[in-house]
Design a protein around this motif. Sequence first.
Motif, PDB file in Angstrom:
ATOM      1  N   LEU A  12       0.943  -1.125  -0.069  1.00 42.35           N
ATOM      2  CA  LEU A  12       0.015   0.050  -0.153  1.00 42.35           C
ATOM      3  C   LEU A  12       0.925   1.233   0.019  1.00 42.35           C
ATOM      4  N   SER A  13       0.357   2.375  -0.376  1.00 43.74           N
ATOM      5  CA  SER A  13       1.014   3.554  -0.516  1.00 43.74           C
ATOM      6  C   SER A  13       1.704   4.140   0.990  1.00 43.74           C
ATOM      7  N   ASP A  14       1.027   3.533   2.191  1.00 41.69           N
ATOM      8  CA  ASP A  14       1.693   3.891   3.337  1.00 41.69           C
ATOM      9  C   ASP A  14       2.730   2.856   3.638  1.00 41.69           C
ATOM     10  N   GLY A  15       3.083   2.034   2.817  1.00 43.77           N
ATOM     11  CA  GLY A  15       4.438   1.285   2.814  1.00 43.77           C
ATOM     12  C   GLY A  15       4.070  -0.159   3.628  1.00 43.77           C
ATOM     13  N   SER A  16       2.817  -0.161   4.196  1.00 46.01           N
ATOM     14  CA  SER A  16       2.490  -1.548   4.650  1.00 46.01           C
ATOM     15  C   SER A  16       2.353  -2.600   3.416  1.00 46.01           C
ATOM     16  N   ALA A  17       2.700  -3.893   3.641  1.00 47.62           N
ATOM     17  CA  ALA A  17       2.616  -5.148   2.652  1.00 47.62           C
ATOM     18  C   ALA A  17       2.195  -6.229   3.329  1.00 47.62           C
ATOM     19  N   PHE A  18       1.598  -7.271   2.507  1.00 41.68           N
ATOM     20  CA  PHE A  18       1.201  -8.269   2.990  1.00 41.68           C
ATOM     21  C   PHE A  18       1.160  -9.271   1.702  1.00 41.68           C
ATOM     22  N   SER A  19       0.936 -10.383   1.781  1.00 40.50           N
ATOM     23  CA  SER A  19       1.046 -11.595   0.782  1.00 40.50           C
ATOM     24  C   SER A  19      -0.520 -11.835   0.411  1.00 40.50           C
ATOM     25  N   SER A  20      -0.998 -12.039  -0.662  1.00 39.10           N
ATOM     26  CA  SER A  20      -2.076 -12.396  -1.061  1.00 39.10           C
ATOM     27  C   SER A  20      -2.506 -13.624  -0.879  1.00 39.10           C
ATOM     28  N   SER A  21      -3.662 -14.025  -0.376  1.00 41.95           N
ATOM     29  CA  SER A  21      -4.047 -15.390   0.030  1.00 41.95           C
ATOM     30  C   SER A  21      -5.312 -15.731  -0.181  1.00 41.95           C
ATOM     31  N   LYS A  22      -6.424 -14.660  -0.634  1.00 40.96           N
ATOM     32  CA  LYS A  22      -7.606 -14.948  -0.783  1.00 40.96           C
ATOM     33  C   LYS A  22      -8.101 -14.703  -2.178  1.00 40.96           C
ATOM     34  N   ASP A  23      -9.325 -15.095  -2.595  1.00 41.19           N
ATOM     35  CA  ASP A  23      -9.870 -14.706  -3.973  1.00 41.19           C
ATOM     36  C   ASP A  23      -9.919 -13.669  -4.650  1.00 41.19           C
ATOM     37  N   THR A  24      -9.983 -12.522  -3.885  1.00 36.81           N
ATOM     38  CA  THR A  24      -9.780 -11.122  -4.591  1.00 36.81           C
ATOM     39  C   THR A  24      -9.132 -10.351  -3.625  1.00 36.81           C
ATOM     40  N   ILE A  25      -8.659  -9.089  -4.299  1.00 43.67           N
ATOM     41  CA  ILE A  25      -7.638  -8.359  -3.371  1.00 43.67           C
ATOM     42  C   ILE A  25      -8.570  -7.788  -2.327  1.00 43.67           C
ATOM     43  N   LEU A  26      -9.839  -7.291  -2.613  1.00 41.51           N
ATOM     44  CA  LEU A  26     -10.663  -6.703  -1.537  1.00 41.51           C
ATOM     45  C   LEU A  26     -10.756  -7.731  -0.248  1.00 41.51           C
ATOM     46  N   GLU A  27     -10.845  -9.159  -0.639  1.00 41.14           N
ATOM     47  CA  GLU A  27     -10.690 -10.269   0.456  1.00 41.14           C
ATOM     48  C   GLU A  27      -9.308  -9.973   1.349  1.00 41.14           C
ATOM     49  N   ASP A  28      -8.235  -9.698   0.554  1.00 43.15           N
ATOM     50  CA  ASP A  28      -6.747  -9.837   1.035  1.00 43.15           C
ATOM     51  C   ASP A  28      -6.708  -8.514   1.875  1.00 43.15           C
ATOM     52  N   LEU A  29      -7.355  -7.499   1.282  1.00 37.60           N
ATOM     53  CA  LEU A  29      -7.290  -6.247   2.111  1.00 37.60           C
ATOM     54  C   LEU A  29      -8.195  -6.163   3.386  1.00 37.60           C
ATOM     55  N   GLU A  30      -9.211  -6.753   3.401  1.00 38.09           N
ATOM     56  CA  GLU A  30     -10.079  -6.973   4.354  1.00 38.09           C
ATOM     57  C   GLU A  30      -9.394  -8.095   5.774  1.00 38.09           C
ATOM     58  N   GLU A  31      -8.518  -8.946   5.171  1.00 41.20           N
ATOM     59  CA  GLU A  31      -7.996  -9.920   6.016  1.00 41.20           C
ATOM     60  C   GLU A  31      -6.830  -9.222   6.784  1.00 41.20           C
ATOM     61  N   ASN A  32      -6.283  -8.169   6.131  1.00 38.93           N
ATOM     62  CA  ASN A  32      -5.204  -7.519   6.855  1.00 38.93           C
ATOM     63  C   ASN A  32      -5.586  -6.045   7.373  1.00 38.93           C
ATOM     64  N   ASN A  33      -6.894  -6.052   7.732  1.00 38.90           N
ATOM     65  CA  ASN A  33      -7.558  -5.054   8.495  1.00 38.90           C
ATOM     66  C   ASN A  33      -7.461  -3.381   7.733  1.00 38.90           C
ATOM     67  N   VAL A  34      -7.413  -3.617   6.396  1.00 39.12           N
ATOM     68  CA  VAL A  34      -7.170  -2.521   5.632  1.00 39.12           C
ATOM     69  C   VAL A  34      -9.014  -1.950   5.325  1.00 39.12           C
ATOM     70  N   THR A  35      -9.136  -0.786   5.820  1.00 38.35           N
ATOM     71  CA  THR A  35     -10.589  -0.380   5.549  1.00 38.35           C
ATOM     72  C   THR A  35     -10.681   0.210   4.028  1.00 38.35           C
ATOM     73  N   LEU A  36     -11.659  -0.189   3.557  1.00 39.52           N
ATOM     74  CA  LEU A  36     -11.992   0.274   1.971  1.00 39.52           C
ATOM     75  C   LEU A  36     -13.469   0.169   1.930  1.00 39.52           C
ATOM     76  N   GLU A  37     -13.985   1.182   1.437  1.00 41.22           N
ATOM     77  CA  GLU A  37     -15.319   1.080   1.149  1.00 41.22           C
ATOM     78  C   GLU A  37     -15.714   0.199  -0.183  1.00 41.22           C
ATOM     79  N   TYR A  38     -16.904  -0.387  -0.036  1.00 43.20           N
ATOM     80  CA  TYR A  38     -17.430  -1.388  -1.106  1.00 43.20           C
ATOM     81  C   TYR A  38     -18.984  -1.787  -1.086  1.00 43.20           C
TER      82      TYR A  38
END
Length: 87
Positions: A12-38
Motif C-alpha cells: 500500500l502507498s503507506d508502506g504496509s505490505a502483505f501476501s495475497s492469499s484470498k480470492d480477490t484483492i478486496l478479501e486480502d485487504l479485509e484480511e489485513n484490516n485495511v478499510t476500503l469502502e465497497y
Amino acid sequence: MTIPTKGRIITLSDGSAFSSSKDTILEDLEENNVTLEYHCREGFCGACRCKLISGEVDYTLDPLAFIDDDEILPCCTIPLTDIILDI
C-alpha cells in the motif's frame, strides 16, 4: 497454463505490505484490516475503486463500473504480479 495468484505481495502507498492469499484483492485487504469502502463485491458499483501504482491484475468478473486506466476494482481483481495500491 494457470498463473498462480496466491503469494503475490500487495503493498500500500503507506508502506504496509502483505501476501495475497484470498480470492480477490478486496478479501486480502479485509484480511489485513485495511478499510476500503465497497457495496456490491461484483464490479457493479465502483465504490471500492483505487489506484494501481504498479503491477498487473486480472478481473475475475467483467466490471460494469466506470474506472480510469490507472484504477482497479479490488472486489473483482486478483494480482498477477506483486502490486502497489494507493488507497
